[in-house]
Design a protein around this motif. Structure first.
Motif, short mmCIF file in Angstrom:
data_model
loop_
_atom_site.label_atom_id
_atom_site.label_comp_id
_atom_site.label_asym_id
_atom_site.label_seq_id
_atom_site.Cartn_x
_atom_site.Cartn_y
_atom_site.Cartn_z
N ASN A 91 0.85 -1.18 0.00
CA ASN A 91 0.00 0.00 0.00
C ASN A 91 0.89 1.23 0.00
O ASN A 91 2.11 1.12 0.10
N ASN A 150 1.21 -4.39 3.88
CA ASN A 150 -0.01 -4.36 4.70
C ASN A 150 0.16 -5.02 6.05
O ASN A 150 -0.72 -4.94 6.90
N GLN A 153 -1.02 -0.45 11.00
CA GLN A 153 -1.44 0.79 10.31
C GLN A 153 -1.54 1.97 11.28
O GLN A 153 -1.11 3.07 10.95
#
Length: 127
Positions: A56, A76, A80
């Motif tokens: 990402n 990923n 996050q």
């Protein structure tokens, strides 16, 4: 009552000077930005990807005209919330640095990467 009011007023004045003093000492240096970016890159490099779909991107930096300076790619598998927190800290520092130095930029919009791949376990922007 009058004595309490005077103490309250004095406290407000003293706190006002304290805040001013803190802002003077919070000068951002280029080295702080370099160190923070390296911390983020080190965090990302601790994770690997399996394929392009496991990668990402995220906006990074703060141009003086607004918008990101660049985009970082990451697998990923990172946490996050942790990554976003680190990047928000960096972006805030970068923005403060722009303000304190009166920085200018080309104001060109930096687009997110179109093609990201997983190369040897590392998310990579493919040009």
């Amino acid at each position: 009552m009058k004595k309490s009011f005077n103490i309250l007023l004095l406290s407000i004045v003293l706190f006002g000077f304290q805040c001013e003093k803190e802002s003077v000492n919070s000068t951002i240096t280029p080295q702080q930005l370099v160190d923070k970016k390296q911390e983020i890159l080190n965090y990302i490099s601790g994770f690997s990807c399996a394929n392009a779909t496991s990668c990402n991107h995220i906006a990074f930096g703060s141009k003086p005209c607004g918008g990101p300076r660049e985009y970082l790619v990451f697998p990923n598998t990172v946490n996050q919330a942790t990554l976003e927190s680190l990047i928000n800290e960096y972006n805030d520092l970068d923005n403060q640095y722009n303000i304190q130095t009166g920085a200018v930029s080309d104001c060109m919009v930096v687009s997110p990467p179109n093609n990201i791949d997983c190369v040897n376990g590392v998310c990579t922007i493919i040009n």
